[in-house]
Design an enzyme around this catalytic site. Structure first.
Site, PDB file in Angstrom:
ATOM      1  N   SER A 164      51.261-117.095  20.192  1.00  0.00           N
ATOM      2  CA  SER A 164      50.934-115.699  20.537  1.00  0.00           C
ATOM      3  C   SER A 164      49.657-115.180  19.884  1.00  0.00           C
ATOM      4  O   SER A 164      49.536-114.004  19.580  1.00  0.00           O
ATOM      5  CB  SER A 164      52.081-114.731  20.156  1.00  0.00           C
ATOM      6  OG  SER A 164      53.266-115.132  20.765  1.00  0.00           O
ATOM      7  N   GLY A 222      46.762-115.462  21.389  1.00  0.00           N
ATOM      8  CA  GLY A 222      45.863-115.044  22.467  1.00  0.00           C
ATOM      9  C   GLY A 222      44.879-116.127  22.878  1.00  0.00           C
ATOM     10  O   GLY A 222      43.702-115.854  23.080  1.00  0.00           O
ATOM     11  N   LYS A 223      45.379-117.366  23.008  1.00  0.00           N
ATOM     12  CA  LYS A 223      44.496-118.455  23.484  1.00  0.00           C
ATOM     13  C   LYS A 223      43.939-118.141  24.860  1.00  0.00           C
ATOM     14  O   LYS A 223      42.792-118.425  25.167  1.00  0.00           O
ATOM     15  CB  LYS A 223      45.311-119.751  23.604  1.00  0.00           C
ATOM     16  CG  LYS A 223      45.369-120.551  22.349  1.00  0.00           C
ATOM     17  CD  LYS A 223      45.780-121.981  22.637  1.00  0.00           C
ATOM     18  CE  LYS A 223      47.075-122.074  23.392  1.00  0.00           C
ATOM     19  NZ  LYS A 223      48.299-122.153  22.646  1.00  0.00           N
ATOM     20  N   ILE A 258      43.242-115.307  26.111  1.00  0.00           N
ATOM     21  CA  ILE A 258      42.167-114.304  26.037  1.00  0.00           C
ATOM     22  C   ILE A 258      40.875-114.953  25.535  1.00  0.00           C
ATOM     23  O   ILE A 258      39.784-114.642  26.011  1.00  0.00           O
ATOM     24  CB  ILE A 258      42.578-113.130  25.100  1.00  0.00           C
ATOM     25  CG1 ILE A 258      43.906-112.508  25.570  1.00  0.00           C
ATOM     26  CG2 ILE A 258      41.485-112.075  25.015  1.00  0.00           C
ATOM     27  CD1 ILE A 258      43.901-111.975  26.988  1.00  0.00           C
ATOM     28  N   ASP A 305      49.090-116.343  32.020  1.00  0.00           N
ATOM     29  CA  ASP A 305      47.691-116.464  31.576  1.00  0.00           C
ATOM     30  C   ASP A 305      46.734-116.592  32.765  1.00  0.00           C
ATOM     31  O   ASP A 305      45.572-116.219  32.673  1.00  0.00           O
ATOM     32  CB  ASP A 305      47.517-117.676  30.650  1.00  0.00           C
ATOM     33  CG  ASP A 305      47.713-117.285  29.187  1.00  0.00           C
ATOM     34  OD1 ASP A 305      47.436-116.115  28.856  1.00  0.00           O
ATOM     35  OD2 ASP A 305      48.138-118.133  28.392  1.00  0.00           O
ATOM     36  N   THR A 353      44.915-122.341   8.275  1.00  0.00           N
ATOM     37  CA  THR A 353      43.872-122.855   9.172  1.00  0.00           C
ATOM     38  C   THR A 353      43.478-124.269   8.772  1.00  0.00           C
ATOM     39  O   THR A 353      43.365-125.165   9.616  1.00  0.00           O
ATOM     40  CB  THR A 353      42.638-121.927   9.136  1.00  0.00           C
ATOM     41  OG1 THR A 353      43.016-120.673   9.668  1.00  0.00           O
ATOM     42  CG2 THR A 353      41.474-122.503   9.917  1.00  0.00           C
ATOM     43  N   LYS A 413      33.725-121.052   3.800  1.00  0.00           N
ATOM     44  CA  LYS A 413      34.768-121.909   3.213  1.00  0.00           C
ATOM     45  C   LYS A 413      35.504-122.682   4.320  1.00  0.00           C
ATOM     46  O   LYS A 413      35.724-123.891   4.207  1.00  0.00           O
ATOM     47  CB  LYS A 413      35.742-121.025   2.443  1.00  0.00           C
ATOM     48  CG  LYS A 413      36.862-121.763   1.760  1.00  0.00           C
ATOM     49  CD  LYS A 413      37.647-120.797   0.892  1.00  0.00           C
ATOM     50  CE  LYS A 413      38.981-121.371   0.491  1.00  0.00           C
ATOM     51  NZ  LYS A 413      39.828-120.359  -0.138  1.00  0.00           N
ATOM     52  N   CYS A 436      57.432-104.825  46.080  1.00  0.00           N
ATOM     53  CA  CYS A 436      58.371-105.886  46.429  1.00  0.00           C
ATOM     54  C   CYS A 436      59.808-105.355  46.409  1.00  0.00           C
ATOM     55  O   CYS A 436      60.164-104.577  47.277  1.00  0.00           O
ATOM     56  CB  CYS A 436      58.158-107.111  45.562  1.00  0.00           C
ATOM     57  SG  CYS A 436      58.739-108.601  46.388  1.00  0.00           S
ATOM     58  N   HIS A 487      52.616-108.204  46.525  1.00  0.00           N
ATOM     59  CA  HIS A 487      52.315-107.830  45.132  1.00  0.00           C
ATOM     60  C   HIS A 487      50.815-107.595  44.977  1.00  0.00           C
ATOM     61  O   HIS A 487      50.083-108.528  44.616  1.00  0.00           O
ATOM     62  CB  HIS A 487      52.717-108.955  44.175  1.00  0.00           C
ATOM     63  CG  HIS A 487      54.177-109.178  44.058  1.00  0.00           C
ATOM     64  ND1 HIS A 487      54.922-108.682  43.011  1.00  0.00           N
ATOM     65  CD2 HIS A 487      55.045-109.847  44.842  1.00  0.00           C
ATOM     66  CE1 HIS A 487      56.189-109.042  43.152  1.00  0.00           C
ATOM     67  NE2 HIS A 487      56.292-109.744  44.265  1.00  0.00           N
ATOM     68  N   GLU A 502      49.350-106.296  42.646  1.00  0.00           N
ATOM     69  CA  GLU A 502      48.926-106.438  41.240  1.00  0.00           C
ATOM     70  C   GLU A 502      48.355-107.820  40.929  1.00  0.00           C
ATOM     71  O   GLU A 502      47.644-107.993  39.947  1.00  0.00           O
ATOM     72  CB  GLU A 502      50.090-106.109  40.288  1.00  0.00           C
ATOM     73  CG  GLU A 502      51.207-107.147  40.201  1.00  0.00           C
ATOM     74  CD  GLU A 502      52.294-106.982  41.263  1.00  0.00           C
ATOM     75  OE1 GLU A 502      52.007-106.359  42.305  1.00  0.00           O
ATOM     76  OE2 GLU A 502      53.414-107.495  41.044  1.00  0.00           O
TER      77      GLU A 502
HETATM   78  N1  GLN Z   1      64.556-109.966  45.202  1.00  0.00           N
HETATM   79  C1  GLN Z   1      63.704-109.564  46.295  1.00  0.00           C
HETATM   80  C2  GLN Z   1      63.499-110.700  47.280  1.00  0.00           C
HETATM   81  O1  GLN Z   1      63.672-111.856  46.944  1.00  0.00           O
HETATM   82  C3  GLN Z   1      62.375-109.040  45.781  1.00  0.00           C
HETATM   83  C4  GLN Z   1      61.569-110.027  45.026  1.00  0.00           C
HETATM   84  C5  GLN Z   1      60.491-109.426  44.166  1.00  0.00           C
HETATM   85  O2  GLN Z   1      60.529-108.233  43.837  1.00  0.00           O
HETATM   86  N2  GLN Z   1      59.523-110.236  43.763  1.00  0.00           N
HETATM   87  O3  GLN Z   1      63.136-110.451  48.415  1.00  0.00           O
END
Ligand code: GLN
Length: 541
Positions: A16, A18-19, A21, A73, A193, A225, A383, A509, A511
């Site tokens: 943890s 942050g490799k 990053i 990542d 280190t 050092k 989703c 999604h 995002e």
């Molecule tokens: N469980 C839902 C499906 O399989 C929604 C999946 C999700 O939110 N990634 O359709």
């Protein structure tokens, strides 16, 4: 460049640090100099991919455009470099073994005994070099998951050792370690280190560069050092002090000449320092933002910061572009009730209903959505979040009291969300969802169309269930419109309520497709609506 160069990033002392990053930061600096860069991650666990791991084990599962369920990542790599990764960018021990065993069954090894060395290590090396085939990239950065000293990561490190010999000057090793501060003694300690580098050396790898993670600034003497004890040139010992944002890290590294030191060692002309204008603009805007936009994220993994990583980053990025700081409250969906919903959500400028699987916490999502819809708070369902929007609407507006998703209640009479036809015969759980980028046609005049500024988009999916088209007419005549449709399968990808300020759900999604210099248009539009709501609320007071 004539030959692809390979950079390896390993980690020591603790996990943890942050490799990802650091790998992203060096990638960013090289990319800013005009090089084509990609980043790959090797994960030492046996799962073939992280798709079957729950968020408690592994945080968010990222999805690439080609439908690979990947380590989170890869999200950092994409957000930093503004690139798209593929299944080649994330390989696990499980996948390496799967490939080798498949070859063995096919008879490819011609009667030989199949062994960790050379067969597993050859397969690892093939996966590293594959990204360099046909000079697709000038630099391939490979992050080795885990910590030096772990049994699991030994074959990967052995492969790095072999590649160092094969690639010579075209190979560079960066080792990330930790320098703890002992408060009682008031001292920063370099011993961990030194031990970690010794461990790496005992595996035959001499790092070219060290990056020391620290909570307190390290002085020159400490850096000197470490250089002396670890056989690393002095200018190649970097420090990575805790930063106010991960996006500051490339700049902190640039100030210490990380890219220059690396280029010089690899015999590549150094040239001028790149300006990184768009990146600097983002950081500048972020620093200057004084106003706040308060978003409530409703999900069942409230206590896990990594569970909704890409959503958090997408919201934060977009807020910056509207000159706001994001204040994100994660509301545990299991704890939301009719009694406390107003108290929990009354100060929200916007609400996000998170993705997810299974029944747990789902009723809280419906309660939050009813509140959001009735109070006209900008709301974004992603989703499962979109599926919940549909179910809540069916129950409370269409009056279908038992409406549900077949995932939660296969016996429901009104399965407004149903299992996709092609999912009905699937028995294996791994990599069998509807995964990766699909086209979506947006209705002219819809919120989604306006946000994207075009009628056809590609977004990434990860689900088995889908809006049930048998109910489409009923929904649309009551005010929930299906505004995004997959042109090939007719599946509903976007729903929205035009009568509301901003009420939209996506089966995909967005995002996963949001980067620092190019945030996703739906997040931008949502944040814009949230900042406006804030103003309206203020004026109404
Ligand atoms: N469980 C839902 C499906 O399989 C929604 C999946 C999700 O939110 N990634 O359709």
């Amino acid at each position: 460049m004539a030959d692809t160069k390979y950079i390896f990033v390993t980690g020591g002392v603790v996990s943890s640090l942050g490799k990802g990053i650091i790998a992203s930061s060096i990638g960013k600096l090289l990319q800013a100099r005009g090089y084509k860069v990609t980043i790959q991650k090797f994960d030492p666990y046996i799962n073939v991919d992280p798709g079957t791991l729950n968020p408690y084990e592994h945080g968010e599962c990222f999805v690439t455009v080609d439908g690979h369920e990947a380590d989170l990542d890869l999200g950092h790599y994409e957000r930093f470099l503004n690139i798209q990764t593929t299944r080649e960018n994330n390989v696990t021990t499980g996948r390496i073994y799967q490939n080798v065993i498949m070859k063995e069954r096919r008879g490819d090894y011609l009667g030989k005994t199949v062994q960790v060395i050379p067969h597993i290590t050859d397969e690892i090396k093939r996966n590293v070099k594959q990204l360099g085939v046909k000079n697709r990239f000038d630099f391939v950065i490979t992050e080795i998951g885990g910590t030096v000293g772990d049994i699991e990561s030994l074959p990967f490190l052995e492969s790095v050792r072999q590649l160092r010999g094969e690639l010579g000057r075209n190979c560079y090793c960066i080792h990330l370690t930790y320098v703890p501060y002992i408060a009682a003694a008031g001292e920063l300690k370099t011993k961990p280190t030194q031990h970690s580098v010794k461990e790496l050396q005992s595996l035959g790898i001499q790092p070219d560069m060290l990056v020391l993670r620290t909570e307190h600034k390290l002085n020159k003497d400490i850096l000197r050092k470490v250089a002396l004890f670890c056989n690393v040139e002095q200018d190649a010992v970097m420090q990575s002090v805790d930063a106010s944002s991960i996006y500051e890290v490339p700049i902190l590294m640039r100030e210490q000449g990380m890219d220059e030191v690396l280029l010089r060692k690899m015999n590549i002309p150094v040239g001028n320092k790149p300006a990184m204008q768009s990146w600097m603009n983002f950081l500048e805007k972020r620093k200057k933002a004084t106003k706040h936009v308060r978003i409530k994220l409703v999900g069942k993994y409230a206590e896990l910061p990594d569970a909704y990583k890409s959503i958090r980053e997408s919201l934060a990025q977009s807020a910056v572009y509207f000159d706001h700081k994001l204040v994100l409250d994660v509301c545990h969906s299991e704890k939301i009730t009719e009694e406390n919903v107003t108290e929990l959500l009354h100060d929200a400028d916007g609400i996000v209903i998170a993705p997810g699987f299974g029944q747990r916490g789902i009723e809280g999502k419906f309660t939050a959505l009813k509140y959001a819809r009735e109070n006209d708070v900008p709301t974004f369902g992603i989703c499962l979040g979109m599926q919940c929007m549909v179910i809540e609407f069916a129950r409370n507006v269409l009056g279908l009291a038992d409406a549900n998703s077949a995932e939660m209640d296969p016996q429901s009479e009104h399965k407004v969300i149903d299992l996709m036809e092609e999912q009905k015969h699937i028995t294996n759980m791994g990599a069998t969802m509807r995964l990766g980028a699909y086209s979506c046609k947006l209705k002219k005049g819809s919120l989604a169309y306006k946000a994207y500024g075009k009628g056809l988009v590609q977004e990434r999916h990860r689900h088995r269930y889908e809006f049930n088209n048998a109910y489409k007419k009923e929904f649309e005549s009551a005010g929930m419109m299906c505004t995004g449709i997959n042109p090939d399968s007719d599946l509903v990808e976007v729903v929205e309520m035009p009568s509301k300020r901003w009420y939209l759900g996506t089966q995909f999604h967005p995002e996963y497709n949001s980067t620092v210099v190019s945030p996703n248009p739906l997040f931008m539009s949502f944040i814009e609506a949230a900042t406006q709501t804030k103003e309206i609320k203020k004026n109404n007071k």
